[in-house]
Design an enzyme around this catalytic site. Structure first.
Site, PDB file in Angstrom:
ATOM      1  N   GLY A 136      40.135  30.481  48.641  1.00 42.12           N
ATOM      2  CA  GLY A 136      40.562  31.447  49.650  1.00 42.12           C
ATOM      3  C   GLY A 136      40.940  30.540  51.045  1.00 42.12           C
ATOM      4  O   GLY A 136      42.321  29.842  50.913  1.00 42.12           O
ATOM      5  N   ILE A 138      39.772  27.678  52.121  1.00 39.01           N
ATOM      6  CA  ILE A 138      39.391  26.185  51.818  1.00 39.01           C
ATOM      7  C   ILE A 138      40.682  25.370  51.625  1.00 39.01           C
ATOM      8  O   ILE A 138      41.375  25.731  50.514  1.00 39.01           O
ATOM      9  CB  ILE A 138      38.379  25.952  50.807  1.00 39.01           C
ATOM     10  CG1 ILE A 138      37.122  26.478  51.022  1.00 39.01           C
ATOM     11  CG2 ILE A 138      38.013  24.316  50.779  1.00 39.01           C
ATOM     12  CD1 ILE A 138      35.995  26.425  50.098  1.00 39.01           C
ATOM     13  N   LYS A 207      41.779  29.807  38.465  1.00 39.38           N
ATOM     14  CA  LYS A 207      41.762  28.822  39.671  1.00 39.38           C
ATOM     15  C   LYS A 207      41.472  27.371  39.206  1.00 39.38           C
ATOM     16  O   LYS A 207      41.968  26.507  39.559  1.00 39.38           O
ATOM     17  CB  LYS A 207      40.701  29.400  40.538  1.00 39.38           C
ATOM     18  CG  LYS A 207      41.078  30.389  41.435  1.00 39.38           C
ATOM     19  CD  LYS A 207      39.919  30.914  42.000  1.00 39.38           C
ATOM     20  CE  LYS A 207      40.017  32.313  43.149  1.00 39.38           C
ATOM     21  NZ  LYS A 207      38.743  32.783  43.338  1.00 39.38           N
TER      22      LYS A 207
HETATM   23  P1  NAP Z   1      45.148  44.427  47.174  1.00 34.80           P
HETATM   24  O1  NAP Z   1      44.268  44.559  48.280  1.00 34.80           O
HETATM   25  O2  NAP Z   1      44.869  45.038  45.990  1.00 34.80           O
HETATM   26  O3  NAP Z   1      46.487  44.566  47.692  1.00 34.80           O
HETATM   27  C1  NAP Z   1      47.570  44.600  46.765  1.00 34.80           C
HETATM   28  C2  NAP Z   1      48.778  44.997  47.706  1.00 34.80           C
HETATM   29  O4  NAP Z   1      49.967  44.918  46.979  1.00 34.80           O
HETATM   30  C3  NAP Z   1      48.776  46.503  48.114  1.00 34.80           C
HETATM   31  O5  NAP Z   1      49.320  46.443  49.382  1.00 34.80           O
HETATM   32  C4  NAP Z   1      49.751  47.313  47.222  1.00 34.80           C
HETATM   33  O6  NAP Z   1      50.414  48.302  47.662  1.00 34.80           O
HETATM   34  C5  NAP Z   1      50.660  46.211  46.672  1.00 34.80           C
HETATM   35  N1  NAP Z   1      51.199  46.484  45.487  1.00 34.80           N
HETATM   36  C6  NAP Z   1      50.692  45.986  44.407  1.00 34.80           C
HETATM   37  N2  NAP Z   1      51.513  46.281  43.481  1.00 34.80           N
HETATM   38  C7  NAP Z   1      52.947  46.755  43.944  1.00 34.80           C
HETATM   39  C8  NAP Z   1      53.799  46.941  43.327  1.00 34.80           C
HETATM   40  N3  NAP Z   1      54.017  47.144  42.001  1.00 34.80           N
HETATM   41  N4  NAP Z   1      54.938  47.280  44.065  1.00 34.80           N
HETATM   42  C9  NAP Z   1      54.768  47.184  45.443  1.00 34.80           C
HETATM   43  N5  NAP Z   1      53.407  46.862  46.129  1.00 34.80           N
HETATM   44  C10 NAP Z   1      52.553  46.582  45.322  1.00 34.80           C
HETATM   45  O7  NAP Z   1      45.127  42.825  46.664  1.00 34.80           O
HETATM   46  P2  NAP Z   1      44.498  41.732  47.523  1.00 34.80           P
HETATM   47  O8  NAP Z   1      43.053  41.330  47.427  1.00 34.80           O
HETATM   48  O9  NAP Z   1      45.114  41.378  48.867  1.00 34.80           O
HETATM   49  O10 NAP Z   1      45.071  40.409  46.288  1.00 34.80           O
HETATM   50  C11 NAP Z   1      46.560  40.031  46.623  1.00 34.80           C
HETATM   51  C12 NAP Z   1      46.828  38.742  45.634  1.00 34.80           C
HETATM   52  O11 NAP Z   1      45.966  37.777  46.369  1.00 34.80           O
HETATM   53  C13 NAP Z   1      46.144  38.695  44.623  1.00 34.80           C
HETATM   54  O12 NAP Z   1      47.134  37.878  43.579  1.00 34.80           O
HETATM   55  C14 NAP Z   1      44.803  38.114  44.611  1.00 34.80           C
HETATM   56  O13 NAP Z   1      44.379  37.571  43.511  1.00 34.80           O
HETATM   57  C15 NAP Z   1      45.167  36.971  45.600  1.00 34.80           C
HETATM   58  N6  NAP Z   1      43.991  36.695  46.361  1.00 34.80           N
HETATM   59  C16 NAP Z   1      43.108  37.572  46.857  1.00 34.80           C
HETATM   60  C17 NAP Z   1      41.870  37.163  47.559  1.00 34.80           C
HETATM   61  C18 NAP Z   1      41.071  38.159  48.200  1.00 34.80           C
HETATM   62  O14 NAP Z   1      40.091  37.642  48.936  1.00 34.80           O
HETATM   63  N7  NAP Z   1      41.185  39.502  48.180  1.00 34.80           N
HETATM   64  C19 NAP Z   1      41.843  35.868  47.817  1.00 34.80           C
HETATM   65  C20 NAP Z   1      42.871  34.987  47.377  1.00 34.80           C
HETATM   66  C21 NAP Z   1      43.729  35.442  46.658  1.00 34.80           C
HETATM   67  P3  NAP Z   1      49.874  49.720  48.385  1.00 34.80           P
HETATM   68  O15 NAP Z   1      48.873  49.139  49.422  1.00 34.80           O
HETATM   69  O16 NAP Z   1      50.602  50.566  48.613  1.00 34.80           O
HETATM   70  O17 NAP Z   1      48.584  50.082  47.320  1.00 34.80           O
HETATM   71  N1  HSE Z   2      38.254  37.725  43.766  1.00 32.60           N
HETATM   72  C1  HSE Z   2      38.404  36.507  44.362  1.00 32.60           C
HETATM   73  C2  HSE Z   2      37.122  35.879  44.476  1.00 32.60           C
HETATM   74  C3  HSE Z   2      39.189  36.305  45.379  1.00 32.60           C
HETATM   75  O1  HSE Z   2      36.077  36.817  44.826  1.00 32.60           O
HETATM   76  O2  HSE Z   2      36.942  34.692  44.784  1.00 32.60           O
HETATM   77  C4  HSE Z   2      39.455  34.884  45.978  1.00 32.60           C
HETATM   78  O3  HSE Z   2      40.430  34.501  45.259  1.00 32.60           O
END
Ligand code: NAP
Ligand code: HSE
Length: 435
Positions: A136, A138, A207
């Site tokens: 995240g 860090i 990761k």
């Molecule tokens: P999320 O809340 O599920 O959001 C995904 C977004 O992408 C939504 O807005 C969705 O649209 C859009 N989307 C997904 N598939 C799509 C497609 N085929 N075409 C168009 N739009 C699409 O996911 P997130 O938690 O933000 O995570 C996003 C990425 O960051 C992932 O790779 C995750 O591993 C990474 N990540 C997440 C975190 C965390 O804390 N959540 C931390 C570090 C990294 P809609 O809104 O219209 O459904």
């Molecule tokens: N699902 C991940 C976690 C989001 O819980 O650490 C951050 O990469």
């Protein structure tokens, strides 16, 4: 040169995308203070345009077509925060082909297809940044690639999944149920779209694959990372851990041992006074040991909208500055790691550590002796033993071993499992850190 602003195409407006938009809006002075020109979000790709969003957003910039982003020449940087392998992979490669730089937080994609994606960015002379993909908010990718470049890295070890740390913390400190806390982690936006990636350890393995590849300069693919999640951890294991002076954490461990690389993710008994034991909730922490710098620890929020958005926006600023200064993409910084391949990744059998072993046995004289003999026959030396519930049947019998080879523990347990007095091997959890 001569750019008057930098245009962004944002793929995804979920947890992380919302964090990115919020930071670009809220910290506009800080951001432009670094770039000297405005960063403008030109288009935002989503699946469903009618979905309510948590940030104020001009509806005109929402699109469901990636082609709109590809065809927009005012977009120099594509920010991929939609997640998953496809279409995210296809979109990133498409952006490279059109000369667009990419910032991503997608650890699954980079861990599984990193070499292909890095090679494509090099081939097209564009930048790829991915600080938000691990831990995240860090900073850990850039420190490993740049600040610690003078070192031979010997170890990277830590807590790199916020969801499982949140669950284990709440189960330990509040006695709460697994499912109930997982739901809360999902509501807070920590969990992956498919939370089994978190609780089965795969997210941490992706990761670790990225971290270990950079730290040890070799490709560590996620299928080479030994992976166990937290679904088998019971309140009883947590209680035994407490009695023995430990807490249970999901650790990701990358080590160089005798020239080979150990890469493993599993629940771990950590001594209660170890610094990792007090890393709670969705916080992450990573120890790095370099042969010149010594020991370092990185600590902070490992998941969530603003912490991850902080890393993503920093990458955007970094790429923007390189665009603005006209530095050739291939000549600079992170995203251009060269992975040599070819270094041996150790099998879990050859790992040497301590173990917590929890058995259910029939309580009768001689049981302990027969189990101890099986351990002794396989060179597994025991440090402590606890028996719970004398007179009940079956009773819990818990061993902590000295440091031993995993293959010896496994061989001993194959024999122990077949002893008529042993009802069940309830859990086996590795122990790290000195007692
Ligand atoms: P999320 O809340 O599920 O959001 C995904 C977004 O992408 C939504 O807005 C969705 O649209 C859009 N989307 C997904 N598939 C799509 C497609 N085929 N075409 C168009 N739009 C699409 O996911 P997130 O938690 O933000 O995570 C996003 C990425 O960051 C992932 O790779 C995750 O591993 C990474 N990540 C997440 C975190 C965390 O804390 N959540 C931390 C570090 C990294 P809609 O809104 O219209 O459904
Ligand atoms: N699902 C991940 C976690 C989001 O819980 O650490 C951050 O990469």
């Amino acid at each position: 040169m001569g750019e008057r602003e930098i245009g962004i195409g944002l793929l995804g407006c979920g947890t992380v995308g919302t964090g990115v938009l919020e930071i670009l809006g809220r910290n506009v002075e800080a951001v432009t203070g670094h770039t000297g020109v405005p960063i403008r979000v030109r288009k935002v790709l989503v699946r469903d345009k009618s979905k309510p969003r948590r940030v104020a957003l001009n509806q005109d910039i929402l699109t469901t077509s990636f082609q709109d982003i590809l065809d927009d020449d005012s977009i120099q940087i594509v920010v991929e925060v939609m997640g998953g392998l496809e279409p995210a992979g296809e979109y990133i490669l498409g952006a490279f082909r059109r000369g667009k730089h990419v910032v991503t937080a997608n650890k699954e994609l980079l861990a599984k297809r990193g070499p292909e994606i890095f090679e494509s960015s090099r081939k097209h002379g564009v930048m790829l940044r991915f600080e938000g993909s691990v831990a995240g908010g860090i900073p850990i990718i850039k420190p490993l690639e740049e600040c610690l470049a003078a070192n031979r890295i010997q170890e990277v070890m830590g807590i790199i999944n916020g969801t499982t740390n949140y669950i284990l913390t709440k189960m330990t400190s509040e006695g709460r149920q697994f499912e109930d806390v997982l739901r809360e982690a999902q509501e807070k936006g920590f969990a992956e779209a498919n939370p089994s990636d978190d609780i089965e350890g795969r997210d941490a393995a992706y990761k670790l694959a990225i971290l270990a590849s950079i730290a040890f300069g070799t490709e560590v693919s996620p299928d080479k990372v030994y992976t166990e999640g937290i679904t088998k951890i019971t309140p009883l294991d947590i209680e035994y851990a407490r009695e023995l002076g430990f807490v249970i954490k999901l650790l990701a461990i990358g080590k160089e041992v005798d020239g080979a690389i150990e890469a493993r993710v599993h629940p771990t008994f950590v001594p209660a006074r170890h610094p990792l034991a007090s890393v709670n909730d969705a916080f992450n922490a990573i120890f790095v040991r370099g042969n010149a710098v010594g020991d370092l620890m990185f600590y902070g929020r490992g998941a969530g909208d603003l912490p991850t958005g902080s890393a993503v926006v920093a990458d955007i600023i970094d790429v923007a500055n390189s665009i603005l200064s006209g530095v050739p993409a291939g000549a600079i910084g992170p995203g251009f790691v060269t992975w040599n391949g070819g270094r041996k990744i150790s099998d879990i059998d050859s790992v040497s550590t301590r173990y917590y072993i929890h058995l259910k046995v029939i309580d009768r004289p001689g049981v302990l002796a027969s189990i101890a003999r099986a351990f002794g026959d396989h060179e597994v030396s025991l440090e402590s033993v606890i028996q719970k519930g004398r007179g009940q049947n079956p009773v819990g019998l818990v061993f902590v071993t000295h440091r031993v080879l995993e293959r010896n523990v496994r061989a001993a347990l194959r024999v122990i499992k077949d002893l008529p007095v042993v009802m069940d091997i309830s859990n086996v959890i590795r122990v790290e850190g000195e007692a």
